[in-house]
Design a protein around this motif. Structure first.
Motif, PDB file in Angstrom:
ATOM      1  N   SER A 291       0.820  -1.222   0.000  1.00  0.00           N
ATOM      2  CA  SER A 291       0.000   0.000   0.000  1.00  0.00           C
ATOM      3  C   SER A 291       0.853   1.270   0.000  1.00  0.00           C
ATOM      4  O   SER A 291       0.379   2.339  -0.416  1.00  0.00           O
ATOM      5  CB  SER A 291      -0.939   0.005   1.207  1.00  0.00           C
TER       6      SER A 291
ATOM      7  N   GLU B 113      -0.988  -4.431  -5.413  1.00  0.00           N
ATOM      8  CA  GLU B 113      -1.745  -3.271  -4.948  1.00  0.00           C
ATOM      9  C   GLU B 113      -2.437  -2.612  -6.129  1.00  0.00           C
ATOM     10  O   GLU B 113      -1.913  -2.634  -7.253  1.00  0.00           O
ATOM     11  CB  GLU B 113      -0.751  -2.257  -4.338  1.00  0.00           C
TER      12      GLU B 113
ATOM     13  N   ALA C 131      -9.074   1.487  -3.518  1.00  0.00           N
ATOM     14  CA  ALA C 131      -7.778   0.806  -3.486  1.00  0.00           C
ATOM     15  C   ALA C 131      -8.010  -0.648  -3.146  1.00  0.00           C
ATOM     16  O   ALA C 131      -9.049  -1.007  -2.567  1.00  0.00           O
ATOM     17  CB  ALA C 131      -6.872   1.450  -2.441  1.00  0.00           C
TER      18      ALA C 131
HETATM   19  N1  DAH Z   1      -2.550  -3.464   2.770  1.00  0.00           N
HETATM   20  C1  DAH Z   1      -3.567  -4.412   3.211  1.00  0.00           C
HETATM   21  C2  DAH Z   1      -2.883  -5.628   3.794  1.00  0.00           C
HETATM   22  O1  DAH Z   1      -1.740  -5.868   3.507  1.00  0.00           O
HETATM   23  C3  DAH Z   1      -4.429  -4.841   2.062  1.00  0.00           C
HETATM   24  C4  DAH Z   1      -5.263  -3.741   1.568  1.00  0.00           C
HETATM   25  C5  DAH Z   1      -6.472  -3.473   2.118  1.00  0.00           C
HETATM   26  C6  DAH Z   1      -4.829  -2.936   0.538  1.00  0.00           C
HETATM   27  C7  DAH Z   1      -7.289  -2.463   1.683  1.00  0.00           C
HETATM   28  C8  DAH Z   1      -5.611  -1.910   0.077  1.00  0.00           C
HETATM   29  C9  DAH Z   1      -6.856  -1.691   0.663  1.00  0.00           C
HETATM   30  O2  DAH Z   1      -5.249  -1.112  -0.914  1.00  0.00           O
HETATM   31  O3  DAH Z   1      -7.636  -0.701   0.191  1.00  0.00           O
HETATM   32  O4  DAH Z   1      -3.491  -6.336   4.533  1.00  0.00           O
END
Ligand code: DAH
Length: 338
Positions: free
Chosen positions: A170, A210, A305
């Protein structure tokens, strides 16, 4: 002069016959036919002869040249075939050949490439960012409070410098919005790191993809339609997909996405493949503050996202039950994908 030519020819043929390898053969060629070779010098003497002698001598020279050239060619072929024979001496040519192993792409690469190609067709461009990240890009700018468990040293690999191994891709959302302007439509596949206990569904390094879409009037329906379309393009049009309300600091509302996994001989079960949501206005505010302009003013833009686990996608695609198979490099496992 005729005798002289005949002598040269006889000497040359003897030298060629005596040559034992390519080098001595070439020496002989130079000695007789080279620029300063004896036959060449003899030809140069032609111009001093009386006119009536010239045709006779010319013919004799031609005969000699042809004979010597032919002898050299034949000797060369003979030496080559002798060398060929020597090189296979003692080798049993009737043995079956050794099988050449054919390499293949790793299942993670196959799945990542397919996911990227589907999303690119849908208008997303590739983006990336560093794996060694700042806390700002990994957490602060993504609206993650200081006491959030993901920031804990127990969960995250920190360097003495205060930097860290990114815990998710992210951070590329922030890296992208720092430079681009809306509309933004990017995907960023890459590694992420967590101090997870390793088991059948967790590794301390794993792969995510992502996605970020920012424009005027992006709505929740766009998010749902995009990701459902993607997952069905990936796994088949009858793939069951479900969105479960969840919480992420950087999206509001947020969801987790599950896909129904069918493994032969097992009850089908839901497996989580992605997190997603509408970009939290607080994220746009951090970006705007950093940029000092209104390119991502939360009053003007909205976005969605998502972040999916590529390892999970591969497990669904191929019915793999244990994520550790993806990093063990066991040829017996990998061969089936080649
Ligand atoms: N970064 C989160 C994870 O690693 C996953 C994620 C959730 C990415 C929501 C996103 C989002 O872009 O909108 O668990």
């Amino acid at each position: 002069m005729k005798e002289q030519i005949e002598t040269i020819q006889a000497d040359a043929l003897a030298a060629v016959a005596a040559a034992t390898d390519e080098r001595s053969l070439d020496d002989a060629r130079v000695a007789f036919l080279g620029k300063k070779g004896s036959l060449t010098l003899a030809s140069a003497g032609m111009k001093d002869l009386p006119n009536d002698q010239k045709p006779i001598m010319g013919q004799a020279l031609n005969v000699a040249r042809t004979a010597i050239t032919q002898a050299i060619d034949e000797k060369k072929a003979a030496l080559e075939s002798e060398a060929d024979k020597k090189s296979v001496e003692g080798i049993d040519l009737t043995l079956p050949g050794r099988e050449l192993l054919q390499g293949g792409l790793h299942p993670l690469t196959l799945v990542k490439d397919r996911a990227v190609s589907i999303l690119r067709r849908m208008g997303f461009a590739l983006a990336d960012g560093p794996e060694i990240e700042t806390e700002y890009h990994c957490f602060d700018a993504l609206n993650t409070p200081d006491d959030h468990p993901a920031r804990n040293e127990k969960d995250t690999f920190y360097f003495d410098s205060g930097k860290l191994l990114r815990t998710h891709t992210s951070s590329v959302q922030i890296r992208t919005m720092e430079k681009a302007s809306a509309p933004v439509r990017i995907i960023a596949p890459g590694s992420a790191y967590r101090r997870d206990e390793i088991d059948a569904t967790h590794l301390s390094v794993f792969n995510q993809l992502e996605g970020l879409y920012v424009d005027k009037d992006v709505k929740l329906g766009d998010l749902k339609g995009t990701l459902e379309y993607f997952l069905r393009a990936m796994f088949g049009t009858d793939t069951e997909v479900r969105f479960r309300p969840h919480f992420f600091p950087f999206t509001e509302p947020s969801f987790e996405i599950d896909v129904k996994l069918h493994v032969k001989g097992q009850e089908p079960k839901w497996i989580e493949v992605a997190g997603c949501g509408m970009v939290d206005p607080a994220v746009f505010s951090s970006v705007s503050e950093q940029r000092k302009d209104d390119a991502f003013d939360p009053e003007n833009v909205t976005g969605f996202a998502f972040g999916m686990g590529i390892d999970r996608l591969a497990m669904i695609q191929y019915g793999i039950k244990d994520i550790r198979l993806l990093i063990e490099n066991d040829a017996r496992f990998l061969q089936q994908f080649a």
